[in-house]
Write an enzyme that holds these catalytic residues in place. Structure first.
Site, short mmCIF file in Angstrom:
data_model
loop_
_atom_site.label_atom_id
_atom_site.label_comp_id
_atom_site.label_asym_id
_atom_site.label_seq_id
_atom_site.Cartn_x
_atom_site.Cartn_y
_atom_site.Cartn_z
N LYS A 163 10.22 -30.53 87.64
CA LYS A 163 11.20 -29.62 88.24
C LYS A 163 10.92 -28.16 87.90
O LYS A 163 11.74 -27.29 88.19
CB LYS A 163 12.60 -30.00 87.77
CG LYS A 163 13.03 -31.41 88.13
CD LYS A 163 14.43 -31.70 87.58
CE LYS A 163 14.85 -33.13 87.82
NZ LYS A 163 16.19 -33.43 87.28
N ARG A 203 26.22 -39.80 84.73
CA ARG A 203 25.64 -39.22 85.95
C ARG A 203 26.21 -39.93 87.17
O ARG A 203 26.35 -41.15 87.19
CB ARG A 203 24.11 -39.36 85.93
CG ARG A 203 23.42 -38.69 84.77
CD ARG A 203 23.50 -37.18 84.85
NE ARG A 203 22.67 -36.54 83.86
CZ ARG A 203 21.42 -36.14 84.06
NH1 ARG A 203 20.86 -36.32 85.24
NH2 ARG A 203 20.72 -35.56 83.10
N ARG A 228 22.37 -19.30 85.17
CA ARG A 228 23.29 -19.37 84.03
C ARG A 228 22.81 -20.43 83.04
O ARG A 228 22.94 -20.28 81.83
CB ARG A 228 24.71 -19.70 84.51
CG ARG A 228 25.32 -18.59 85.36
CD ARG A 228 25.45 -17.31 84.58
NE ARG A 228 25.92 -16.19 85.39
CZ ARG A 228 26.08 -14.95 84.94
NH1 ARG A 228 25.76 -14.68 83.68
NH2 ARG A 228 26.50 -13.98 85.73
N PRO A 273 18.03 -28.61 91.68
CA PRO A 273 16.79 -28.81 92.44
C PRO A 273 15.89 -29.85 91.77
O PRO A 273 15.73 -29.86 90.56
CB PRO A 273 16.14 -27.42 92.43
CG PRO A 273 17.25 -26.47 92.14
CD PRO A 273 18.21 -27.21 91.28
N GLU A 274 15.32 -30.72 92.60
CA GLU A 274 14.42 -31.76 92.10
C GLU A 274 13.02 -31.53 92.67
O GLU A 274 12.74 -30.45 93.21
CB GLU A 274 14.99 -33.14 92.47
CG GLU A 274 16.39 -33.37 91.90
CD GLU A 274 17.01 -34.69 92.32
OE1 GLU A 274 16.26 -35.69 92.47
OE2 GLU A 274 18.24 -34.75 92.51
#
Length: 269
Positions: free
Chosen positions: A58, A259, A110, A2-3
């Site tokens: 974030k 990335r 996690r 999530p951003e």
């Protein structure tokens, strides 16, 4: 992961659902998801009113009546669901906060966490973050000045949380597409007009992401039709091998600093 738009979407929903509500029960199924002894965590948080929920990059901050803050970072794979026991997803729940008959479920923590801090600790934990890209006080001039101090690939800088808070793989790719710039370009090769366009594209794409509810698939509550709405509007992200919506050229995926990044080799120069 999530951003900014996803976390802003959560923030809006949470303030509607739990702001002003007391935490009536706590269930901790995975102690590694919190940062202190489960008993101390429960004693400090239980029966506290959630005054409001804010966002920094974030992260989400649950501000409690006793002054403590629950600092949430979902990291990769983390998400939340709010509803009654009969509505909850059939997934492993790491932490559950109850508000009467309704519950806030933290799922997939996690790598993510829900940590308890006092105000000073919270400030210290977030002190490394760069400016908020949608802050009205964060001007194009400041953006360009900060960018002029950086070197290397554009993609790497955009996802650097110390440079700007909240942008990750998805929105860095979408911002570069909107601006017509290759994310693999070296910052030293960009002139000020291009950097100014990048700033405007950043604002436009992030606001659109928020308006459409971000790109995450999982609904926040039963009947939620907004969350994940941006997913269908992604122009390049996770569209390797598919035609560009604008020109038909095949979208390329390339690894930049380990990335994934996506771009159209025709629309982005």
């Amino acid at each position: 992961m999530p951003e900014l738009p996803e976390m802003e979407n959560y923030k809006i929903h949470l303030n509607h659902k739990i702001a002003g509500q007391d935490i009536t029960d706590i269930q901790i199924n995975r102690e590694k998801s919190i940062n202190i002894n489960a008993g101390l965590f429960t004693n400090t948080v239980l029966h506290q009113k959630v005054l409001n929920v804010s966002r920094r990059g974030k992260h989400l901050l649950f501000h409690l009546q006793n002054g403590y803050v629950l600092l949430l970072h979902l990291m990769l794979g983390g998400w939340m669901f709010f509803g009654q026991e009969s509505d909850k997803p059939k997934r492993t729940i790491q932490v559950r906060l109850s508000f009467g008959n309704e519950h806030l479920y933290f799922i997939g923590l996690r790598l993510g966490y829900l940590h308890l801090y006092n105000p000073q600790e919270t400030q210290d934990k977030l002190s490394h973050l760069g400016p908020e890209p949608l802050d009205p006080n964060f001007t194009a001039i400041e953006f360009i000045n900060r960018l002029n101090k950086k070197h290397g690939r554009l993609k790497t800088t955009l996802i650097d949380q110390e440079f700007i808070a909240g942008i990750g793989n998805c929105y860095s790719a979408e911002i570069c597409f909107h601006a017509g710039i290759l994310p693999i370009k070296d910052i030293d090769d960009l002139d000020d007009p291009v950097k100014s366009q990048l700033y405007q594209s950043m604002k436009t794409v992030l606001l659109e992401g928020i308006r459409l509810g971000g790109y995450m698939d999982n609904p926040f509550y039963s009947g939620d039709t907004k969350t994940g709405g941006f997913n269908e509007h992604c122009q390049v992200y996770d569209r390797e091998g598919q035609p560009c919506h604008r020109c038909g050229t095949i979208i390329i995926k390339q690894m930049v600093s380990s990335r994934k990044t996506f771009y159209c080799p025709n629309c982005q120069k």
